[in-house]
Every structure is written in structure tokens, then in C-alpha cells.
Design a protein around this motif. Structure first.
Motif, PDB file in Angstrom:
ATOM      1  N   ARG A   1       0.837  -1.207   0.000  1.00  0.00           N
ATOM      2  CA  ARG A   1       0.000   0.000   0.000  1.00  0.00           C
ATOM      3  C   ARG A   1       0.863   1.245   0.000  1.00  0.00           C
ATOM      4  O   ARG A   1       0.527   2.261  -0.611  1.00  0.00           O
ATOM      5  CB  ARG A   1      -0.921  -0.024   1.226  1.00  0.00           C
TER       6      ARG A   1
ATOM      7  N   SER B   1      -3.562   5.783   0.998  1.00  0.00           N
ATOM      8  CA  SER B   1      -4.374   5.682   2.215  1.00  0.00           C
ATOM      9  C   SER B   1      -5.124   4.358   2.265  1.00  0.00           C
ATOM     10  O   SER B   1      -5.459   3.764   1.237  1.00  0.00           O
ATOM     11  CB  SER B   1      -5.371   6.839   2.297  1.00  0.00           C
ATOM     12  N   MET B   2      -5.393   3.945   3.482  1.00  0.00           N
ATOM     13  CA  MET B   2      -6.166   2.736   3.705  1.00  0.00           C
ATOM     14  C   MET B   2      -7.565   2.900   3.103  1.00  0.00           C
ATOM     15  O   MET B   2      -8.107   1.971   2.499  1.00  0.00           O
ATOM     16  CB  MET B   2      -6.242   2.462   5.204  1.00  0.00           C
ATOM     17  N   LEU B   3      -8.139   4.089   3.239  1.00  0.00           N
ATOM     18  CA  LEU B   3      -9.467   4.364   2.701  1.00  0.00           C
ATOM     19  C   LEU B   3      -9.478   4.205   1.181  1.00  0.00           C
ATOM     20  O   LEU B   3     -10.382   3.570   0.630  1.00  0.00           O
ATOM     21  CB  LEU B   3      -9.916   5.768   3.102  1.00  0.00           C
ATOM     22  N   GLU B   4      -8.484   4.750   0.525  1.00  0.00           N
ATOM     23  CA  GLU B   4      -8.398   4.658  -0.942  1.00  0.00           C
ATOM     24  C   GLU B   4      -8.362   3.199  -1.401  1.00  0.00           C
ATOM     25  O   GLU B   4      -9.093   2.796  -2.311  1.00  0.00           O
ATOM     26  CB  GLU B   4      -7.136   5.388  -1.423  1.00  0.00           C
TER      27      GLU B   4
ATOM     28  N   ALA C   1      -9.208   0.438   0.332  1.00  0.00           N
ATOM     29  CA  ALA C   1     -10.418  -0.285   0.726  1.00  0.00           C
ATOM     30  C   ALA C   1     -11.573   0.016  -0.221  1.00  0.00           C
ATOM     31  O   ALA C   1     -12.270  -0.909  -0.672  1.00  0.00           O
ATOM     32  CB  ALA C   1     -10.799   0.074   2.159  1.00  0.00           C
ATOM     33  N   LEU C   2     -11.783   1.284  -0.539  1.00  0.00           N
ATOM     34  CA  LEU C   2     -12.878   1.638  -1.438  1.00  0.00           C
ATOM     35  C   LEU C   2     -12.664   1.045  -2.829  1.00  0.00           C
ATOM     36  O   LEU C   2     -13.610   0.546  -3.445  1.00  0.00           O
ATOM     37  CB  LEU C   2     -13.036   3.157  -1.514  1.00  0.00           C
TER      38      LEU C   2
ATOM     39  N   SER D   1     -14.695  -2.651   3.398  1.00  0.00           N
ATOM     40  CA  SER D   1     -14.701  -1.540   4.343  1.00  0.00           C
ATOM     41  C   SER D   1     -13.271  -1.236   4.802  1.00  0.00           C
ATOM     42  O   SER D   1     -12.427  -2.140   4.871  1.00  0.00           O
ATOM     43  CB  SER D   1     -15.567  -1.882   5.558  1.00  0.00           C
ATOM     44  N   PRO D   2     -13.009   0.025   5.112  1.00  0.00           N
ATOM     45  CA  PRO D   2     -11.691   0.363   5.658  1.00  0.00           C
ATOM     46  C   PRO D   2     -11.388  -0.418   6.938  1.00  0.00           C
ATOM     47  O   PRO D   2     -10.244  -0.784   7.188  1.00  0.00           O
ATOM     48  CB  PRO D   2     -11.782   1.864   5.930  1.00  0.00           C
ATOM     49  N   GLU D   3     -12.419  -0.696   7.743  1.00  0.00           N
ATOM     50  CA  GLU D   3     -12.216  -1.447   8.983  1.00  0.00           C
ATOM     51  C   GLU D   3     -11.755  -2.875   8.681  1.00  0.00           C
ATOM     52  O   GLU D   3     -10.890  -3.416   9.376  1.00  0.00           O
ATOM     53  CB  GLU D   3     -13.491  -1.464   9.831  1.00  0.00           C
TER      54      GLU D   3
ATOM     55  N   LEU E   1      -9.994  -3.817   6.046  1.00  0.00           N
ATOM     56  CA  LEU E   1      -8.589  -3.706   5.645  1.00  0.00           C
ATOM     57  C   LEU E   1      -7.704  -3.448   6.864  1.00  0.00           C
ATOM     58  O   LEU E   1      -6.637  -4.046   7.003  1.00  0.00           O
ATOM     59  CB  LEU E   1      -8.403  -2.609   4.604  1.00  0.00           C
ATOM     60  N   ARG E   2      -8.161  -2.615   7.772  1.00  0.00           N
ATOM     61  CA  ARG E   2      -7.397  -2.322   8.997  1.00  0.00           C
ATOM     62  C   ARG E   2      -7.179  -3.601   9.806  1.00  0.00           C
ATOM     63  O   ARG E   2      -6.079  -3.867  10.286  1.00  0.00           O
ATOM     64  CB  ARG E   2      -8.140  -1.281   9.830  1.00  0.00           C
TER      65      ARG E   2
END
Length: 93
Positions: A25, A29-32, A34-35, A40-42, A44-45
Motif C-alpha cells: 500500500r 491511504s487505507m481508505l483509498e 479499501a474503497l 470496508s476500511p475497517e 482492511l485495517r
């Protein structure tokens, strides 16, 4: 459905998967990620932190595709056991 407890090898493999995904990664960003993977970002986290040691195959495939990782490369990296540590190294930990 009864879920069997994870073995130490499962937990270790999950930690290696999380580390691989974090490295791949990079600065994104994790959000990028995951989407783009449609998770969900959670989720992936949790995978990156090792809290989900055995994520579903479609989830791994989706994240790997977004990160441009081949599934063969992912498997090769996460299935390699950690090098054996000597008793002196274990005592120092």
C-alpha cells in the motif's frame, strides 16, 4: 457453523499477510485501497493489523488486485515460515 481455533501458523501467516499489504500500500491511504477493493476500511485495517488472520479469499483477491499484487506472489510470501530463531534470540525477545 463451528469455527475451529486458529493455529499459531495461521496467526503467523495472517501477520505476514498484513505486513505484505501494508508494504504494498505504501503511502496510499487505507481508505483509498479499501474503497477501490470494495471492502470496508475497517476490514482492511483488521487484515493489516493481523486481527483477521484468515480473511476470505475474495477479499484477499480484491485487495491484491488493487495493489497490483499477483495471488501467486502473495501466497509465496505469506506461506514462507519465519527463519528458526536460536534459543539465545528467543531469550532476548
Amino acid at each position: 457453523m463451528v469455527r475451529l481455533p486458529l493455529t499459531p501458523a495461521d496467526v503467523e501467516r495472517g501477520a505476514r499477510l498484513g505486513a505484505l499489504l501494508r508494504r504494498a500500500r505504501g503511502a496510499r491511504s487505507m481508505l483509498e485501497i479499501a474503497l477501490a477493493a470494495e471492502i470496508s476500511p475497517e476490514t482492511l485495517r483488521k487484515i493489516e493489523s493481523g486481527r483477521v488472520a484468515t480473511p476470505a479469499f475474495p477479499t484477499i483477491a480484491a485487495v491484491a488486485a488493487v495493489l497490483d499484487l499477483s495471488l501467486d506472489a502473495v501466497w509465496a510470501e505469506i506461506s514462507q515460515p519465519e527463519p528458526a530463531r536460536t534459543s539465545r534470540q528467543r531469550m532476548a525477545s
